[in-house]
Design a protein around this motif. Structure first.
Motif, short mmCIF file in Angstrom:
data_model
loop_
_atom_site.label_atom_id
_atom_site.label_comp_id
_atom_site.label_asym_id
_atom_site.label_seq_id
_atom_site.Cartn_x
_atom_site.Cartn_y
_atom_site.Cartn_z
N GLY A 6 0.02 -2.05 -3.25
CA GLY A 6 -1.32 -1.76 -3.74
C GLY A 6 -2.37 -2.13 -2.72
O GLY A 6 -3.29 -1.35 -2.43
N GLN A 14 -4.42 0.88 -1.06
CA GLN A 14 -5.75 1.03 -1.64
C GLN A 14 -6.74 0.03 -1.07
O GLN A 14 -7.90 0.02 -1.47
CB GLN A 14 -5.68 0.88 -3.16
CG GLN A 14 -4.71 1.85 -3.82
CD GLN A 14 -4.51 1.55 -5.29
OE1 GLN A 14 -5.42 1.09 -5.95
NE2 GLN A 14 -3.31 1.80 -5.80
N PRO A 72 -3.79 5.22 -7.09
CA PRO A 72 -4.55 4.63 -8.20
C PRO A 72 -4.50 5.55 -9.42
O PRO A 72 -4.37 6.76 -9.28
CB PRO A 72 -5.97 4.53 -7.65
CG PRO A 72 -6.02 5.47 -6.51
CD PRO A 72 -4.64 5.52 -5.95
N TYR A 90 -7.75 -2.09 -4.48
CA TYR A 90 -6.65 -2.27 -5.42
C TYR A 90 -7.12 -2.96 -6.69
O TYR A 90 -6.88 -2.49 -7.80
CB TYR A 90 -5.54 -3.07 -4.74
CG TYR A 90 -4.37 -3.39 -5.64
CD1 TYR A 90 -3.70 -2.36 -6.33
CD2 TYR A 90 -3.92 -4.68 -5.79
CE1 TYR A 90 -2.63 -2.65 -7.15
CE2 TYR A 90 -2.85 -4.97 -6.60
CZ TYR A 90 -2.21 -3.95 -7.28
OH TYR A 90 -1.14 -4.24 -8.09
N SER A 107 0.91 1.57 -7.61
CA SER A 107 0.32 0.95 -6.43
C SER A 107 0.07 1.97 -5.32
O SER A 107 -0.88 1.85 -4.57
CB SER A 107 1.23 -0.16 -5.90
OG SER A 107 1.17 -1.26 -6.77
#
Lengths: 263, 71
Positions: free
Chosen positions: A141, A145, A261, A150, A258
């Motif tokens: 994650g 991201q 999103p 995340y 993860s």
């Protein structure tokens, strides 16, 4: 056989969790080496060995063991990986197949004669697997991201009025970061624990009333115990498969969540 | 990650995500606000905040679940 010690009494006693799960070391003096550890090691060797036998020199037209394992691989790919990972599925097949088969063999150990102990009924085993998946989930994650992104995607789902985020963000955080990995491990553990208790109880009923204290009135109870043992063993095999499937499926779901999103 | 086209498997994925995260959301709501209420009760020596917190937590989680998955 610790489970038989209760029979020393004159009355029937249901097996307690302590007798069923708190097993003595196999080699006196080596305290960590108990039956679940032995079975976990055997399961690991079995999974590696079977996969090795199947895929060490794969044939285009599969035969024998490759055929069987390929069927299992396809099941994991189509039912576990693809629904949650989409085009990333193939990259994660190694992990998911290993997790699925390992948990399946752990569980099936509960009904294999002589072994008869589901490894996952000791919570340490599923806990380590779930923690590994959890670490992977957080790592992926943050990697895909960004650290801020995340947690932002996790705690602040889009489309809500601003002030309400203050109230909802703690719920999302607790649900994703603490309850999810906890239930991931406990679901497997509790199912295996309860299943083992049930089978042990009914087989004890059968053994006690038919072999230890055979009486005209007790015989019927013993027969019921034997029948229930058989039925529950069948049911337990279904649960063992289902829990292995769910464990791998949730792992795929966490990994997928993860990588991308939620929308 | 860039915006992607919707794939057919997305629907099943959404459904499974919802099915698996609803119970843990409800549990988390009760735990957070029930726990907060319990702490308030201990601090102020009252007994009203714990049930209020649990109910508030459930209401908030149901709202969260409704807004996230209920369309």
């Amino acid at each position: 056989m610790t489970a038989l010690t209760v029979l020393a009494d004159d009355q029937f006693g249901a097996p307690t969790p302590d007798e069923l799960f708190n097993l003595p070391p196999i080699i006196a003096g080596v305290d960590w080496f108990t039956k679940p550890v032995l079975l976990a090691l055997l399961s690991t060797i079995l999974v590696i060995g079977v996969c090795w036998a199947a895929f060490a020199s794969p044939k285009v037209v599969p035969r024998g063991v490759q055929n069987v394992v390929e069927y299992g691989y396809m099941f994991v790919r189509d039912q576990v990986a693809r629904p949650f990972l989409g085009k990333d599925a193939d990259r994660w097949m190694g992990l998911l197949v290993s997790v699925f088969f390992l948990v399946l063999i752990w569980n099936v150990m509960g009904v294999i004669p002589l072994a008869q102990f589901p490894v996952a009924s000791h919570i340490a085993f599923p806990a380590v697997l779930a923690l590994s998946i959890y670490a992977l989930k957080v790592y992926l994650g943050v990697k895909h991201q960004g650290a801020g992104g995340y947690f932002k995607n996790m705690m602040f789902p889009p489309g809500l009025p601003k002030p309400i985020y203050l109230l909802l963000a703690p719920i999302e955080f607790l649900s994703n970061m603490i309850i999810a990995p906890f239930t991931h491990a406990v679901r497997l553990f509790a199912n295996m624990f309860a299943g083992h208790m049930l089978i042990a109880f009914f087989s004890m009923v059968g053994f006690w009333f038919l072999f230890e204290k055979l009486t005209p009135l007790g015989a019927g109870v013993g027969v019921v115990g034997v029948i229930m043992t058989i039925i529950l063993t069948g049911f337990e095999m279904f649960i063992q498969f289902l829990q292995a499937f769910l464990f791998a499926m949730l792992a795929a779901m966490y990994i997928g969540g993860s990588l991308h999103p939620e929308h | 990650m860039s915006e992607q086209e919707r794939r057919p498997e997305d629907d099943g994925q959404d459904f499974a995500n919802a099915a698996w995260s609803i119970p843990s959301s409800l549990l988390a709501g009760m735990a957070i606000y029930g726990g907060g209420g319990w702490l308030l009760d201990r601090w102020l020596d009252t007994s009203a905040f714990f049930p209020i917190g649990v109910v508030l937590g459930v209401v908030l989680s149901v709202y969260l679940v409704y807004r996230k998955y209920g369309r």
